[in-house]
Scaffold this active site. Structure first.
Site, PDB file in Angstrom:
ATOM      1  N   THR A 100     153.948 100.912 -81.521  1.00  0.00           N
ATOM      2  CA  THR A 100     155.332 100.460 -81.565  1.00  0.00           C
ATOM      3  C   THR A 100     155.547  99.398 -80.487  1.00  0.00           C
ATOM      4  OG1 THR A 100     157.620 101.215 -81.704  1.00  0.00           O
ATOM      5  CG2 THR A 100     156.214 102.410 -80.155  1.00  0.00           C
ATOM      6  N   LYS A 150     152.830  95.712 -81.400  1.00  0.00           N
ATOM      7  CA  LYS A 150     152.422  95.549 -82.807  1.00  0.00           C
ATOM      8  C   LYS A 150     151.618  94.261 -83.050  1.00  0.00           C
ATOM      9  CE  LYS A 150     156.137  98.301 -84.834  1.00  0.00           C
ATOM     10  NZ  LYS A 150     157.190  98.376 -85.847  1.00  0.00           N
ATOM     11  N   GLY A 156     159.861  89.756 -86.680  1.00  0.00           N
ATOM     12  CA  GLY A 156     158.800  90.641 -87.144  1.00  0.00           C
ATOM     13  C   GLY A 156     159.260  91.641 -88.196  1.00  0.00           C
ATOM     14  N   MET A 159     168.290  97.971 -90.745  1.00  0.00           N
ATOM     15  CA  MET A 159     166.982  98.566 -90.403  1.00  0.00           C
ATOM     16  C   MET A 159     167.048  99.400 -89.123  1.00  0.00           C
ATOM     17  SD  MET A 159     163.906  96.044 -91.217  1.00  0.00           S
ATOM     18  CE  MET A 159     163.769  94.995 -92.640  1.00  0.00           C
TER      19      MET A 159
HETATM   20  P1  ATR Z   1     161.930  91.866 -84.573  1.00  0.00           P
HETATM   21  O1  ATR Z   1     160.452  91.984 -84.386  1.00  0.00           O
HETATM   22  O2  ATR Z   1     162.694  93.135 -84.315  1.00  0.00           O
HETATM   23  O3  ATR Z   1     162.318  91.256 -85.882  1.00  0.00           O
HETATM   24  P2  ATR Z   1     162.266  89.380 -83.170  1.00  0.00           P
HETATM   25  O4  ATR Z   1     160.984  88.869 -83.690  1.00  0.00           O
HETATM   26  O5  ATR Z   1     162.628  89.147 -81.742  1.00  0.00           O
HETATM   27  O6  ATR Z   1     162.425  90.939 -83.364  1.00  0.00           O
HETATM   28  O7  ATR Z   1     163.430  88.807 -84.110  1.00  0.00           O
HETATM   29  C1  ATR Z   1     164.751  89.092 -83.892  1.00  0.00           C
HETATM   30  C2  ATR Z   1     165.569  88.498 -85.038  1.00  0.00           C
HETATM   31  O8  ATR Z   1     166.952  88.832 -84.810  1.00  0.00           O
HETATM   32  C3  ATR Z   1     165.526  86.986 -85.126  1.00  0.00           C
HETATM   33  O9  ATR Z   1     165.656  86.610 -86.469  1.00  0.00           O
HETATM   34  C4  ATR Z   1     166.755  86.566 -84.321  1.00  0.00           C
HETATM   35  O10 ATR Z   1     167.253  85.315 -84.672  1.00  0.00           O
HETATM   36  P3  ATR Z   1     166.587  83.956 -84.052  1.00  0.00           P
HETATM   37  O11 ATR Z   1     165.313  83.732 -84.820  1.00  0.00           O
HETATM   38  O12 ATR Z   1     167.575  82.921 -84.295  1.00  0.00           O
HETATM   39  O13 ATR Z   1     166.352  84.268 -82.596  1.00  0.00           O
HETATM   40  C5  ATR Z   1     167.709  87.638 -84.758  1.00  0.00           C
HETATM   41  N1  ATR Z   1     168.832  87.877 -83.849  1.00  0.00           N
HETATM   42  C6  ATR Z   1     168.823  88.588 -82.688  1.00  0.00           C
HETATM   43  N2  ATR Z   1     170.055  88.640 -82.154  1.00  0.00           N
HETATM   44  C7  ATR Z   1     170.875  87.955 -82.988  1.00  0.00           C
HETATM   45  C8  ATR Z   1     172.265  87.652 -82.996  1.00  0.00           C
HETATM   46  N3  ATR Z   1     173.070  88.058 -82.012  1.00  0.00           N
HETATM   47  N4  ATR Z   1     172.752  86.913 -84.020  1.00  0.00           N
HETATM   48  C9  ATR Z   1     171.941  86.499 -85.007  1.00  0.00           C
HETATM   49  N5  ATR Z   1     170.621  86.757 -85.069  1.00  0.00           N
HETATM   50  C10 ATR Z   1     170.091  87.475 -84.074  1.00  0.00           C
END
Ligand code: ATR
Length: 276
Positions: free
Chosen positions: A63, A67, A133, A217
């Site tokens: 986790t 990953k 991810g 999710m």
């Molecule tokens: P994970 O592995 O959980 O998907 P990540 O790779 O850090 O985590 O991706 C987080 C996602 O949430 C991204 O799509 C991010 O958008 P950006 O690509 O623009 O950074 C999105 N995200 C996180 N906080 C957000 C917010 N407050 N509003 C819109 N999108 C958000």
């Protein structure tokens, strides 16, 4: 007895040991499944994995934040399932022919939970918010179900990269998240795969954003995203079922046993613990 671990940082709150002990009881297997805290660096992760499998461990879950590191390790020294390859992330490790095998059961866990909720995926238009991810892991399993995908992301370039990576599996529409701040939009299923719920942030959605079913999710925290659809009377679901289903798939991969979730006794490790 068969030994399993979940490797993460932090790890104290992982529900995986309780889920896997519940599954093992339901099929009469004697297992030990423990939480393994690992320092947040590649070398430590490699050392933990090596020591565990050299010591006769059967399977490990991976986790945050490991990953992607697990994915790299398997691609360098072992093999990967197609789901892990496209997700570029591994949440389940096993040995195959003495070498590491990495799978990713998150996306199939999502699909299993949606189907369990009675959602039709074949031919459905599914909107996913986020291009990180979590989304990457969900795309192939959703396309395999015959769904049509539109990805909305705050940063369009990340959505463009995903679209390009999955071109061979099917066409994905992409859009900027801010387009959902105004105007109308409808999808059969809308999924929040951003980390906004975990960090307590709100996705701004106009009242014209509607859906047949809404899924976040994340679980265990109030979801503004689900509240938006709940106010419209739309059926909503958080990611707790996805957690159970991804664990079930990992357990089945490791043990070859089938788990019937209707026959599982949730009280011993899960319900009584939550209530106590
Ligand atoms: P994970 O592995 O959980 O998907 P990540 O790779 O850090 O985590 O991706 C987080 C996602 O949430 C991204 O799509 C991010 O958008 P950006 O690509 O623009 O950074 C999105 N995200 C996180 N906080 C957000 C917010 N407050 N509003 C819109 N999108 C958000």
């Amino acid at each position: 007895m068969q030994h399993f671990i979940v490797i993460g940082n932090p790890i104290a709150h992982s529900k995986s040991p309780d889920l896997h002990h519940t599954f093992a009881d339901s099929v009469g297997l004697d297992i030990s499944y423990r939480r393994q805290l690992c320092p947040d660096d590649k070398d430590s992760f490699h050392a933990v994995v090596e020591a565990f499998f050299n010591g006769g461990g059967v399977g490990a879950n991976v986790t945050l934040p490991f990953k992607e590191i697990a994915f790299e390790l398997c691609s360098q020294t072992g093999s990967l399932s197609e789901y892990a390859t496209t997700a570029k992330a591994v949440n389940t490790l096993a040995l195959r022919d003495g070498k590491l095998f990495g799978d990713n059961t998150d996306g199939r866990g999502l699909v299993a939970d949606l189907l369990d909720e009675g959602v039709t995926l074949q031919g459905a238009h599914i909107a996913i918010i986020g291009a990180g991810g979590a989304t990457r892991g969900a795309i192939l399993p959703l396309i395999e179900q015959g769904a049509r995908l539109t990805i909305f992301n705050r940063t369009l370039a990340r959505a463009e990269a995903l679209k390009a990576d999955f071109e061979e599996f099917g066409s994905i529409d992409i859009n900027e998240l801010h387009t959902l701040k105004s105007g109308d939009f409808y999808a059969d299923v809308i999924i929040n795969a951003t980390s906004a719920t975990t960090t307590g942030q709100t996705l701004e959605l106009s009242d014209g954003v509607r859906a047949g079913f809404a899924y976040d999710m994340m679980y265990g925290k109030p979801s503004e995203f689900l509240a938006h659809f709940d106010r419209q009377g739309v059926r909503c679901c958080d990611g707790y079922g996805m957690l159970i289903q991804q664990a079930k798939l990992a357990f089945e991969l490791w043990t070859g046993k089938r788990i019937d979730l209707d026959k599982v006794d949730w009280d011993k490790y899960i319900n009584n613990k939550i209530n106590s």
